[in-house]
Enzyme design. Structure first.
Site, PDB file in Angstrom:
ATOM      1  N   ASP A  99     -31.722  19.871 -11.456  1.00 31.11           N
ATOM      2  CA  ASP A  99     -30.886  20.584 -12.214  1.00 31.11           C
ATOM      3  C   ASP A  99     -31.716  21.508 -13.042  1.00 31.11           C
ATOM      4  O   ASP A  99     -32.679  21.039 -13.609  1.00 31.11           O
ATOM      5  CB  ASP A  99     -30.056  19.888 -12.975  1.00 31.11           C
ATOM      6  CG  ASP A  99     -28.433  20.291 -12.806  1.00 31.11           C
ATOM      7  OD1 ASP A  99     -28.269  21.358 -13.174  1.00 31.11           O
ATOM      8  OD2 ASP A  99     -27.694  19.481 -12.453  1.00 31.11           O
ATOM      9  N   ASP A 201     -27.642  25.453 -13.584  1.00 32.83           N
ATOM     10  CA  ASP A 201     -26.206  25.073 -14.322  1.00 32.83           C
ATOM     11  C   ASP A 201     -25.757  26.354 -14.893  1.00 32.83           C
ATOM     12  O   ASP A 201     -26.495  27.147 -15.527  1.00 32.83           O
ATOM     13  CB  ASP A 201     -26.855  24.067 -15.376  1.00 32.83           C
ATOM     14  CG  ASP A 201     -25.684  23.796 -16.151  1.00 32.83           C
ATOM     15  OD1 ASP A 201     -24.839  22.948 -15.913  1.00 32.83           O
ATOM     16  OD2 ASP A 201     -25.452  24.256 -17.380  1.00 32.83           O
ATOM     17  N   GLU A 270     -24.256  27.140  -9.901  1.00 36.94           N
ATOM     18  CA  GLU A 270     -23.021  26.646 -10.426  1.00 36.94           C
ATOM     19  C   GLU A 270     -22.470  28.104 -10.708  1.00 36.94           C
ATOM     20  O   GLU A 270     -22.733  28.596 -12.068  1.00 36.94           O
ATOM     21  CB  GLU A 270     -22.976  25.859 -11.416  1.00 36.94           C
ATOM     22  CG  GLU A 270     -21.636  25.268 -12.118  1.00 36.94           C
ATOM     23  CD  GLU A 270     -21.380  24.883 -13.278  1.00 36.94           C
ATOM     24  OE1 GLU A 270     -20.546  24.091 -13.546  1.00 36.94           O
ATOM     25  OE2 GLU A 270     -22.521  24.990 -14.233  1.00 36.94           O
ATOM     26  N   HIS A 330     -19.771  16.040 -10.885  1.00 33.72           N
ATOM     27  CA  HIS A 330     -19.804  15.312 -12.177  1.00 33.72           C
ATOM     28  C   HIS A 330     -18.771  15.815 -13.435  1.00 33.72           C
ATOM     29  O   HIS A 330     -18.773  15.345 -14.328  1.00 33.72           O
ATOM     30  CB  HIS A 330     -21.179  15.283 -12.684  1.00 33.72           C
ATOM     31  CG  HIS A 330     -21.721  16.516 -13.108  1.00 33.72           C
ATOM     32  ND1 HIS A 330     -22.039  17.345 -12.206  1.00 33.72           N
ATOM     33  CD2 HIS A 330     -22.087  17.093 -14.234  1.00 33.72           C
ATOM     34  CE1 HIS A 330     -22.559  18.344 -12.961  1.00 33.72           C
ATOM     35  NE2 HIS A 330     -22.541  18.400 -14.021  1.00 33.72           N
ATOM     36  N   ASP A 331     -18.296  16.935 -13.060  1.00 36.75           N
ATOM     37  CA  ASP A 331     -17.398  17.661 -13.853  1.00 36.75           C
ATOM     38  C   ASP A 331     -15.851  17.691 -13.270  1.00 36.75           C
ATOM     39  O   ASP A 331     -14.970  18.008 -14.295  1.00 36.75           O
ATOM     40  CB  ASP A 331     -17.586  19.174 -13.938  1.00 36.75           C
ATOM     41  CG  ASP A 331     -19.112  19.375 -14.677  1.00 36.75           C
ATOM     42  OD1 ASP A 331     -19.548  18.789 -15.502  1.00 36.75           O
ATOM     43  OD2 ASP A 331     -19.617  20.426 -13.974  1.00 36.75           O
TER      44      ASP A 331
HETATM   45  C1  NOJ Z   1     -22.056  22.769 -16.178  1.00 34.63           C
HETATM   46  C2  NOJ Z   1     -22.312  21.205 -16.049  1.00 34.63           C
HETATM   47  O1  NOJ Z   1     -21.804  21.092 -14.721  1.00 34.63           O
HETATM   48  C3  NOJ Z   1     -21.594  20.526 -16.994  1.00 34.63           C
HETATM   49  O2  NOJ Z   1     -21.641  19.165 -16.930  1.00 34.63           O
HETATM   50  C4  NOJ Z   1     -22.134  21.029 -18.597  1.00 34.63           C
HETATM   51  O3  NOJ Z   1     -21.368  20.261 -19.431  1.00 34.63           O
HETATM   52  C5  NOJ Z   1     -22.010  22.373 -18.759  1.00 34.63           C
HETATM   53  N1  NOJ Z   1     -22.440  23.056 -17.570  1.00 34.63           N
HETATM   54  C6  NOJ Z   1     -23.002  22.942 -19.610  1.00 34.63           C
HETATM   55  O4  NOJ Z   1     -24.303  22.790 -19.407  1.00 34.63           O
END
Ligand code: NOJ
Ligand code: CA
Length: 525
Positions: A99, A201, A270, A330-331
């Protein structure tokens, strides 16, 4: 056409905190991951792992607040552990993607500590500082993804700084050439250590309107793919995705290319954008190798909707661009919980047979479920600010066996383990031929052994019952057909061929007919 490793790969995301704890402190670590490389290589047979952040961090956002871009947090190990991980992975033919968090650092990063110390500090411009509005309020109306203003007033110098996420995550100023070069250098640092690629990210956030204009306000908030509350009351045209971002990604790509003569390096972004805007991040084959496609995270799972997600991506892809799909990360709420067990199996069969690189999130191979973490136990800063949006539930420890805490730790896990003593653990599922894990393994192996599934074109099959989504994967040397019944009622499909994978063992073609029960699915030769 030449195929690159990441186009033919099955990617697997590891959340290091939750994968395997080697020293009993209840937190997963790099040595723990090393101890599971055999599982990844020989049991699951994935081709590449993406590691969520393991950088030194105060953990305000569990590592997405980076305090040093070129080191490992002692909680996770050391740089030599990291080197050993890369070596061990490469020996097993597994690529390592890490990441990279370009949009913001931690507020504890030495750069920010310097930046905030005075207005004339040389690092002042490495972050985004603005004067208050005449009435003392923030410089514009931007809102943090995690709620509240995207600006925090700093007493020390009397200005506001920008943070698209937590106030502990100040946004870096990518328009400053020194910041830019220093950050790009951190990519080289990791590639020199053998890293095969990066997951970028929140990278659509990295470039904003240089005039920092307020976003237009919506009278009726329009939720995006999930309801983010007040964040959805703005149209996000100025606080992300400024056209200058494409220059930045061209530069990132050229840094990756510097290292690609030994083997191709890879980037996946992302990007929470849709349509043509999403597709623009491929550039002309000179920006990201793939912007993550989150299309499958946001619909009703009818056959028509699923097909539209797949067809839309096919339509949007620029020439030569490579598609991809994900079901979770993970989100997001665990997809087995979102879809239910049987539909989750069907979705897995689809994910692993569609055209495009699939990414699995750790535990999804077991059908791991979302944990219900009560508000008072929420660790995720987002969940503490906005009840209902907490992400702890999809970050619980990997379930290895039926021992205490699922064999994840000999200590007390940082988050509770779910159902490890039941059937949702690796050991139990390995010995059950009909388990989620064995289905996933079978499908991964099938994909790896099938040139049609890896490289074939995608062509939807028409004229089937409404509840069925079906497609062919066509390659000059091989054809595979995939039939997915997203309805509850059985369907009969006139067809020839042999079932090479199915979500139930009794699915077969008999007398020229494939019979699929509700939520049944099969791959045919
Ligand atoms: C996206 C990430 O996947 C998430 O877990 C994070 O909290 C935010 N970006 C901020 O970095
Ligand atoms: Ca540990």
């Amino acid at each position: 056409m030449e195929y690159l490793w990441w186009q033919e790969a099955v990617l697997y995301q590891i959340y290091p905190r939750s994968y395997m704890d080697s020293n009993g402190d209840g937190i997963g670590d790099l040595a723990g991951i090393i101890s599971k490389l055999d599982y990844l290589a020989y049991t699951l047979e994935v081709d590449a792992i993406w590691l969520s952040p393991f950088y030194p961090s105060p953990m305000a956002d569990f590592g997405y607040d980076v305090a040093d871009y070129t080191d490992v947090d002692p909680m996770f190990g050391t740089l030599s552990d990291f080197d050993a991980l890369v070596k061990g992975a490469h020996e097993r033919d597994i690529k390592v993607i890490i990441d990279w968090v370009p949009n913001h650092s931690s507020s504890q990063h030495p750069w920010f500590i310097e930046s905030r110390s005075s207005r004339d500090n040389p690092k002042r411009d490495w972050y985004v500082w603005k004067d208050p509005a005449p009435d003392g309020s923030p410089p514009n109306n931007w809102i943090s993804v995690f709620r509240g203003p995207a600006w925090t007033f700093d007493e020390i110098t009397g200005q506001y700084y920008l943070h698209s996420y937590l106030s502990e995550q100040p946004d870096l100023n990518w328009r400053n050439p020194e910041t830019r070069q220093t950050m790009l250098e951190t990519l080289r640092f990791w590639m020199r250590r053998g890293v095969d690629g990066f997951r970028l990210d929140a990278c659509h956030k990295a470039m904003k309107d240089p005039l920092y204009r307020s976003n237009p306000v919506l009278n009726t908030p329009r939720p995006g793919y999930k309801n983010l509350g007040e964040y959805d009351s703005l149209i996000h045209i100025h606080d992300q995705g400024h056209p200058d971002i494409h220059d930045l990604f061209r530069e990132v790509r050229s840094v990756l290319d510097e290292f690609s003569s030994t083997r191709p390096r890879f980037s996946v972004g992302e990007i929470h954008l849709e349509g043509e805007e999403w597709a623009s991040y491929y550039g002309n084959g000179d920006e990201l190798h793939m912007p993550y496609n989150f299309g499958l995270l946001m619909g009703d799972w009818s056959a028509a909707w699923v097909r539209s997600v797949v067809d839309t991506q096919e339509r949007l892809l620029p020439p030569g661009a490579w598609p991809n799909f994900v079901l979770g990360n993970h989100d997001e709420v665990r997809f087995t919980t979102r879809l239910g067990e049987k539909r989750a199996r069907l979705a897995t069969l689809m994910l692993l047979t569609l055209r495009g690189t699939p990414t699995l999130y750790y535990g999804d191979e077991l059908g791991m479920l979302q944990a219900d973490i009560p508000p008072e136990e929420q660790q995720d800063p987002w969940g503490r600010r906005q009840p209902g949006l907490g992400r702890d539930g999809c970050r619980t420890p990997m379930q290895w066996n039926a021992e205490e805490h699922g064999g994840f730790t000999s200590g007390r896990p940082w988050l509770k383990t779910l159902d490890a003593d039941g059937s949702r653990n690796v050991a139990a599922q390995l010995s059950d031929p009909d388990s989620f894990l064995n289905l996933t393994r079978h499908l991964i192996r099938l994909r790896k052994g099938s040139v049609a599934l890896r490289r074939g074109s995608y062509q939807p099959i028409e004229g089937l019952p409404e509840a069925v989504f079906a497609y062919q994967r066509l390659h000059p040397d091989e054809t595979r057909r995939v039939y997915l019944n997203f309805g509850a009622e059985p369907v009969r499909i006139a067809t020839e061929g042999e079932v090479v994978a199915a979500i139930d063992r009794d699915i077969r073609v008999e007398d020229g007919e494939l019979v699929l029960g509700g939520l049944g699915g099969a791959v045919l030769s």
